[in-house]
Design an enzyme around this catalytic site. Sequence first.
Site, PDB file in Angstrom:
ATOM      1  CD  GLN A 117      20.498  17.493  55.788  1.00 47.61           C
ATOM      2  OE1 GLN A 117      21.127  16.595  56.339  1.00 47.61           O
ATOM      3  NE2 GLN A 117      20.943  18.736  55.729  1.00 47.61           N
ATOM      4  N   GLY A 130      13.324  22.089  47.491  1.00 46.37           N
ATOM      5  CA  GLY A 130      13.593  23.193  46.574  1.00 46.37           C
ATOM      6  C   GLY A 130      14.992  23.734  46.692  1.00 46.37           C
ATOM      7  CG  HIS A 143      12.779  57.262  27.288  1.00 48.85           C
ATOM      8  ND1 HIS A 143      13.859  57.643  28.059  1.00 48.85           N
ATOM      9  CD2 HIS A 143      11.855  58.263  27.400  1.00 48.85           C
ATOM     10  CE1 HIS A 143      13.609  58.825  28.613  1.00 48.85           C
ATOM     11  NE2 HIS A 143      12.398  59.214  28.225  1.00 48.85           N
TER      12      HIS A 143
END
Length: 458
Positions: A36, A42, A444
Amino acid sequence: MINQQTDALIIGFGKGGKTLAPFLANKGWTVTVVEQSSTMYGGTCINIGCIPTKALVHSAEQVSAQETSDFASKARAFKEAWNFKEELVSLLRSKNHDNLANHPGINLITGQASFVSPHEVLVERLDRESLIITAKHIFINTGAIPFMPTTTGDSNHIYNSTTLLEMSELPRRMAIVGSGFIGLEFASMYATFGTEVTVVEKGADFLKREDKDIRKEIQSILEAKGIRFLFSSKVESVQDNIKGTTITIRNENGSTQELDVDAVLFATGRKPNTANLALERAGVQVNDKGFIIVDDTLRTNVPHIWAIGDVNGGPQFTYISLDDFRIIRSHLFGDKSRSRKDRKNIPTSVFITPSLAKVGLTEEEAVQAGYRIKVAKLPGIASPRARILKQTSGLFKAIVDEETGYILGCTLFGAEAAEIINIVALAMDTNQTYLDLRDRIYTHPSMTEILNDLFSQI
């Protein structure tokens, strides 16, 4: 009036629909997509939801790290962040438009759709002749929109989560009505930028589905940002005046107070975006809240009509809309095995700072369900990576079945929680025990390795 025929008509440009369209086109179907508004190519996430809000949250965290003290500097930083958000949204909107508009077999139309009959839909275009589309299969993907309660008074400074994103100036003072996910995200983001934020909540607490210790930690951290909470309170009126905007708030004892602000955000829930569809002409049933009723394969009561995403009343997340596509794909071209019943442990995230992420049961829910449990807790500061990021606040918590060692639930409130929670959800879905996460090798320094230490508390 122009008449067109198509194999599949998709009404709305949301995540599920925009993924379904090229899939069906690649299968040889003729596909028509109707949206619309040209500003919504998207879907909600890209234009007025996840992407713009999280871009602003990230920018706010960067501004906060700079420790800028004066409001003028923060206002300039907000304007820069707002401009970046607009550029990002514009880029993604354009890419999404082109992905469908340039795809062979897909006809993208901008206009308002409404049913004429179960197989016929009228599309009213603003600058071109309207048309009637006759479709063999119809997929409704129109999403949800903010719910706005009725208020007295006269104000030009009332916003919802959509219209607030259009405001490029940082307000000095803001009232946020409602303390759900959306309200808290905006409260945290604006407070991090430097706005004085007051949250007005009609209930006696917020995030009632979370354990008390988690709620307490969240409230403490948000209040440390300067956010003020007014619980058991409701807004009676909003009125513009020479001072700006004044809201009148009444608490549970009946006493009132006035609060001067520059903006009022109503974050009081969302409702299905179906008002203009004329669903009754197609015979499509809705529930008492207006959401389209579907079965576990997302079919409505009209066999050739499906409802995808927020409009069907399921969890209102983009990734659920994407999974809706997978269910439809399975039933149209697959083994028909997928359904909404397959969704066991859906992770959720709230992008306050730090972020809150959760999967499965809370401690209270696990006890009520009759489990004998073990509980692991760890403060956010226990993570070396959190110290590096200078995001040491928060609390990590996990609930484990004492008998089997299976993870029943996990709530992470701390740095990069929205990323870590996906690993926990995967472990739960694949029936790994807490020992598998406790003894796994992680890089780490990373936030993920907090799982080593968290589950070592059991």
